[in-house]
Design a protein around this motif. Structure first.
Motif, PDB file in Angstrom:
ATOM      1  N   THR A 156      18.141  38.003  49.346  1.00 55.73           N
ATOM      2  CA  THR A 156      18.145  37.602  50.759  1.00 55.73           C
ATOM      3  C   THR A 156      19.573  37.677  51.296  1.00 55.73           C
ATOM      4  O   THR A 156      20.483  37.075  50.708  1.00 55.73           O
ATOM      5  CB  THR A 156      17.624  36.166  50.915  1.00 55.73           C
ATOM      6  N   PRO A 157      19.812  38.420  52.375  1.00 60.99           N
ATOM      7  CA  PRO A 157      21.170  38.496  52.936  1.00 60.99           C
ATOM      8  C   PRO A 157      21.680  37.101  53.308  1.00 60.99           C
ATOM      9  O   PRO A 157      20.977  36.333  53.967  1.00 60.99           O
ATOM     10  CB  PRO A 157      20.993  39.375  54.184  1.00 60.99           C
ATOM     11  N   THR A 158      22.896  36.769  52.875  1.00 57.66           N
ATOM     12  CA  THR A 158      23.425  35.428  53.132  1.00 57.66           C
ATOM     13  C   THR A 158      23.744  35.218  54.611  1.00 57.66           C
ATOM     14  O   THR A 158      23.811  34.074  55.074  1.00 57.66           O
ATOM     15  CB  THR A 158      24.685  35.178  52.286  1.00 57.66           C
ATOM     16  N   GLY A 159      23.920  36.318  55.346  1.00 57.72           N
ATOM     17  CA  GLY A 159      24.189  36.184  56.770  1.00 57.72           C
ATOM     18  C   GLY A 159      22.943  36.182  57.624  1.00 57.72           C
ATOM     19  O   GLY A 159      23.031  36.158  58.858  1.00 57.72           O
ATOM     20  N   GLY A 160      21.780  36.175  56.962  1.00 55.38           N
ATOM     21  CA  GLY A 160      20.527  36.197  57.688  1.00 55.38           C
ATOM     22  C   GLY A 160      19.880  37.573  57.642  1.00 55.38           C
ATOM     23  O   GLY A 160      20.554  38.593  57.560  1.00 55.38           O
ATOM     24  N   GLY A 161      18.561  37.576  57.646  1.00 60.30           N
ATOM     25  CA  GLY A 161      17.823  38.828  57.591  1.00 60.30           C
ATOM     26  C   GLY A 161      16.691  38.737  56.597  1.00 60.30           C
ATOM     27  O   GLY A 161      16.548  37.749  55.864  1.00 60.30           O
ATOM     28  N   ALA A 162      15.873  39.785  56.564  1.00 64.60           N
ATOM     29  CA  ALA A 162      14.687  39.789  55.707  1.00 64.60           C
ATOM     30  C   ALA A 162      15.060  39.977  54.242  1.00 64.60           C
ATOM     31  O   ALA A 162      15.998  40.707  53.904  1.00 64.60           O
ATOM     32  CB  ALA A 162      13.739  40.903  56.144  1.00 64.60           C
ATOM     33  N   SER A 163      14.293  39.314  53.377  1.00 68.49           N
ATOM     34  CA  SER A 163      14.472  39.465  51.939  1.00 68.49           C
ATOM     35  C   SER A 163      13.942  40.819  51.475  1.00 68.49           C
ATOM     36  O   SER A 163      13.001  41.371  52.043  1.00 68.49           O
ATOM     37  CB  SER A 163      13.740  38.352  51.193  1.00 68.49           C
ATOM     38  N   ILE A 164      14.571  41.335  50.426  1.00 66.05           N
ATOM     39  CA  ILE A 164      14.133  42.582  49.782  1.00 66.05           C
ATOM     40  C   ILE A 164      13.764  42.218  48.355  1.00 66.05           C
ATOM     41  O   ILE A 164      14.548  41.583  47.645  1.00 66.05           O
ATOM     42  CB  ILE A 164      15.235  43.644  49.814  1.00 66.05           C
ATOM     43  N   CYS A 165      12.561  42.616  47.903  1.00 64.05           N
ATOM     44  CA  CYS A 165      12.030  42.089  46.646  1.00 64.05           C
ATOM     45  C   CYS A 165      11.582  43.192  45.693  1.00 64.05           C
ATOM     46  O   CYS A 165      11.301  44.318  46.104  1.00 64.05           O
ATOM     47  CB  CYS A 165      10.848  41.158  46.918  1.00 64.05           C
ATOM     48  N   ASP A 166      11.491  42.832  44.428  1.00 59.02           N
ATOM     49  CA  ASP A 166      10.891  43.683  43.401  1.00 59.02           C
ATOM     50  C   ASP A 166      10.200  42.759  42.409  1.00 59.02           C
ATOM     51  O   ASP A 166      10.496  41.558  42.330  1.00 59.02           O
ATOM     52  CB  ASP A 166      11.948  44.533  42.706  1.00 59.02           C
ATOM     53  N   THR A 167       9.267  43.314  41.620  1.00 57.51           N
ATOM     54  CA  THR A 167       8.510  42.537  40.627  1.00 57.51           C
ATOM     55  C   THR A 167       8.892  42.983  39.224  1.00 57.51           C
ATOM     56  O   THR A 167       8.975  44.193  38.951  1.00 57.51           O
ATOM     57  CB  THR A 167       6.998  42.713  40.849  1.00 57.51           C
TER      58      THR A 167
END
Length: 331
Positions: A156-167
């Motif tokens: 998750t960007p620390t400055g705000g924004g959408a999370s990017i994920c993987d499994t």
């Protein structure tokens, strides 16, 4: 005496074809070995398939009991582990298939190595790479501590924004491609009833093209005995009776794999993953085990002696007895 060919498939994060410290092996990659039957010096449809292997949890593999001949190693990847990765051909990383390997009598050839990496999109970086069962809560993944599959990890960007994920895959590995910047990285569905043994979240900053592979997360069963152990002995069976007794001794340096028996049929079927690999230590007492898988969740498992270090090069397996894993010398 026969020969052997191996031995390593790895994630080459800087894609220089050199096996650098910190670049992990890639488990569960299927390999095939062919003999140059037609004498062409290149792999053709007329060459003979000698056998197949699967890389262990450290990325190691070995074809043994080979007579002198010319061979080729082919990365078949039947488990699709390498999908999305780029193959490096440079320095220690060989072409796929390899060129002709001329194996002499009793020779152990261990330079059939293959490096792979994920190419970040322009302007992006990569974050990874492991979530595991930390049985001793020391924050370091030991060889016998398996990874945890099916955990979603998000950056998750620390400055705000959408999370990017993987499994995470069957070995607990993940890779997240992100724009350069600062991130808070954490599993969002950690295993229930487990406590983290490493900092959560993991805070980091990545530059364009960087591959940051130290965002690792360990979990232990502090709320109860949820994890088990599997072991324990590979030994020299001096009298060939299949039992470790007086006169026998533990063998060191032998790699042993733990396999998840997904369908519980007590056979190693295609696609069932190697989840951990350990190496035996020596000793003289039969009462003490010389290998152990710890941090193992409840389930069905198989144990396989892979011997990627070729310690058992001129040994044969003992008859079945109370002492499992015995090896005897020829003669």
């Amino acid at each position: 005496m026969p020969g052997a060919i191996g031995d390593f498939v790895w994630y080459d994060s800087d894609h220089d074809g050199i096996e650098d410290v910190g670049e992990p092996g890639i488990p569960n990659v299927t390999m095939a070995l062919y003999r140059d039957t037609d004498g062409s010096g290149t792999l053709t449809a007329g060459d003979t398939l000698v056998g197949t292997r699967t890389t262990d949890a450290d990325g190691g593999y070995l074809f043994n009991n080979l007579p002198p001949a010319t061979y080729f190693v082919d990365v078949t990847d039947a488990n699709n582990v390498l999908v999305g990765l780029t193959h490096v051909v440079a320095n220690q990383s060989q072409p796929d298939p390899t060129g002709a390997i001329v194996l002499g009598a009793s020779e152990v050839y261990k330079d059939a190595d293959f490096g792979y990496y994920q190419t970040p999109t322009s302007g992006y970086a990569i974050i990874g790479d492991t979530v595991w069962y930390d049985d001793n809560s020391d924050g370091i993944q030991q060889p016998g501590e398996p990874g945890i599959p099916n955990i979603q990890v998000c950056a998750t960007p620390t400055g705000g924004g959408a999370s990017i994920c993987d499994t995470t895959d069957s070995n607990g590995h993940y890779l997240i491609e992100v724009p350069a910047g600062s991130y808070s990285v954490a599993p969002i569905n950690p295993p229930a009833s487990y406590l983290a043994t490493t900092p959560v979240p993991h805070l980091l900053t990545v530059q364009i093209g960087e591959q940051y592979l130290d965002a690792d997360f360990g979990y232990d069963d502090k709320n109860g005995p949820l994890l088990g152990t599997i072991g324990d002995l590979v030994f020299l069976d001096a009298n060939k009776d299949g039992v470790c007794n007086s006169g026998d001794s533990a063998l060191s340096g032998v790699s042993v794999d733990l396999i998840r028996d997904s369908n519980a049929n007590s056979a190693w079927d295609a696609g069932e993953p190697i989840i951990a690999t350990v190496t035996t230590v020596g000793g003289t007492a039969c009462s003490a085990g010389n290998y152990l898988f710890s941090g193992v969740p409840g389930g069905r498992y198989l144990v396989h002696v892979s011997d990627t270090n070729a310690v058992l090069f001129d040994y044969t397996k003992s008859p079945t007895g109370r002492g499992r894993g015995g090896q005897q010398q020829p003669g």
